[in-house]
Design an enzyme around this catalytic site. Sequence first.
Site, PDB file in Angstrom:
ATOM      1  N   LYS A 189       0.763  52.980 150.552  1.00  0.00           N
ATOM      2  CA  LYS A 189       1.956  52.331 151.098  1.00  0.00           C
ATOM      3  C   LYS A 189       1.822  50.842 150.864  1.00  0.00           C
ATOM      4  O   LYS A 189       0.707  50.323 150.758  1.00  0.00           O
ATOM      5  CB  LYS A 189       2.074  52.597 152.607  1.00  0.00           C
ATOM      6  CG  LYS A 189       3.473  52.416 153.136  1.00  0.00           C
ATOM      7  CD  LYS A 189       4.333  53.641 152.863  1.00  0.00           C
ATOM      8  CE  LYS A 189       5.773  53.434 153.256  1.00  0.00           C
ATOM      9  NZ  LYS A 189       6.499  54.723 153.213  1.00  0.00           N
ATOM     10  N   ASP A 246      11.372  52.044 150.831  1.00  0.00           N
ATOM     11  CA  ASP A 246      11.203  52.424 152.231  1.00  0.00           C
ATOM     12  C   ASP A 246      12.155  51.486 152.983  1.00  0.00           C
ATOM     13  O   ASP A 246      13.119  50.985 152.384  1.00  0.00           O
ATOM     14  CB  ASP A 246       9.740  52.243 152.679  1.00  0.00           C
ATOM     15  CG  ASP A 246       9.439  52.936 154.017  1.00  0.00           C
ATOM     16  OD1 ASP A 246       9.254  54.163 154.027  1.00  0.00           O
ATOM     17  OD2 ASP A 246       9.413  52.257 155.059  1.00  0.00           O
TER      18      ASP A 246
END
Length: 453
Positions: free
Chosen positions: A129, A169
């Site tokens: 991430k 995201d």
Amino acid sequence: MMNLHPRIASLYENVLRRNPGELEFHQAVREVFESLGPVIAKHPEYADSSILERLCEPERQIIFRVPWIDDQNRVQIHRGFRVQFNSALGPYKGGIRFHPSVLLGTVKFLGFEQIFKNALTGLPIGGAKGGSDFDPKGKSQNEVMRFCQSFMTELYRHLGEYTDVPAGDIGVGGREIGYLFGQYKRLTNRYESGVLTGKGIAWGGSLVRTEATGYGTVFFTEQMLKTRGQTFEGKQVLVSGSGNVATYAIQKVHALGGSVIGCSDSSGVVYDPEGIDLELLRQVKEVERGRISEYARRKGGKAEYHSGAKIWKIAESTRIDVALPCATQNELNGDDARLLIRSGVQAVAEGANMPSTPEAIRLFSEAKVLFAPGKAANAGGVSTSALEMQQNASRDSWSFEYTEQRLAEIMHGIHERCAHTAEEYGRPGDYVLGANISGFTRVADAMLAFGVI
Ligand code: NDP
Ligand code: 2IT
């Protein structure tokens, strides 16, 4: 909170000590650890090879300065992150979040979740991430472009289609991926389509990737409802958020005969008893980049707007059958869960990452509410990213229908794996346990095969 297996409890203490202050990371680790006691008891080889210790330590963490110049010619400094958590199953894969709340611990919690989610899809992708504390809200197009270019100027050396493949995201959608890809291409002098996913359709993107997370969450919920002989037909649904995941969850619920009567943003809540008008929502949010208060204003007296309210409060006065938290972490707490349970909620599926607090999850489980954790329910996004990588690798592009079919099959597969594993471990219907164990064993077996690395 559940007790941890003794071998895992001391390990958890270590995680707390070595990662001080990273509360979201602690929470994500604890949730997985609570499921793993029976696996460690059954497979001591995992503990003997310190698989859990290794899983909690990212393979690589990159933190960098992101300087850029705003429209008033002022220098702005932000912090960029990429946590390359685990590459046992494939290149690092996971989104990038731009939101002022992003800290290292946020990126670590999301990267940790991503390992198990990606494993659960059955596809060849590792877990990672990234993000920044940059806030795209209120910034001009040029400011967003300059920020993305500066971010990629530092990050590009760590990426590659066989190394690490970011995507979107919160705060990172098609526009940002465009600027990031443009800068990567320019810096490397390579048209390496497979280095980012969520690209535009004209330049290597996949149909259905935009819709995939929301659609996938609804497909997963449909499978859960089916185990109790139910469908979405006639169901009243709440979807928190009004971004990418929420929008396409709403679209699919409506296509399956349900009605989404509420959605939200960080400023407030819309209650629309007629069912959210998706065209109007997309006009306000996607085209105008506005707030949902504007949606309510344009609907006149037909929809209510509650500034600063929480969406789950709608369950106080209206029957809610299904709740889909699709905004952010810890947005649904114990009190919200109690409200939903009292209202008769039958299924809750996490479109967002870790939106339910541990107390909320416990209450849903005790009330026998069907509950799908994010690492299962929102895996449709990253799965379709993996399909985008497949299309890029073969220089092909698939039709919408075919890609959606593949997504639906993947979500069915994830549901099967979770349900089957939960049964195997004597906890039928426990999707949290099923997702954690099933994801964990796939990664752990690959790590065992590779030896100590
Ligand atoms: P978007 O940026 O498109 O939308 C986010 C939505 O959530 C907005 O409505 C936003 O409101 C709201 N929100 C964000 N942060 C907060 C906050 N701190 N408090 C209250 N509301 C908030 O993001 P996505 O739809 O892409 O992501 C939503 C969730 O889904 C995240 O948890 C993400 O990690 C997860 N997810 C996303 C995937 C994807 O493919 N995009 C895949 C899998 C999971 P506002 O505009 O007011 O900030
Ligand atoms: O949380 C997630 O799974 C995402 N934001 C999507 C990741 C991806 O690589 O598509």
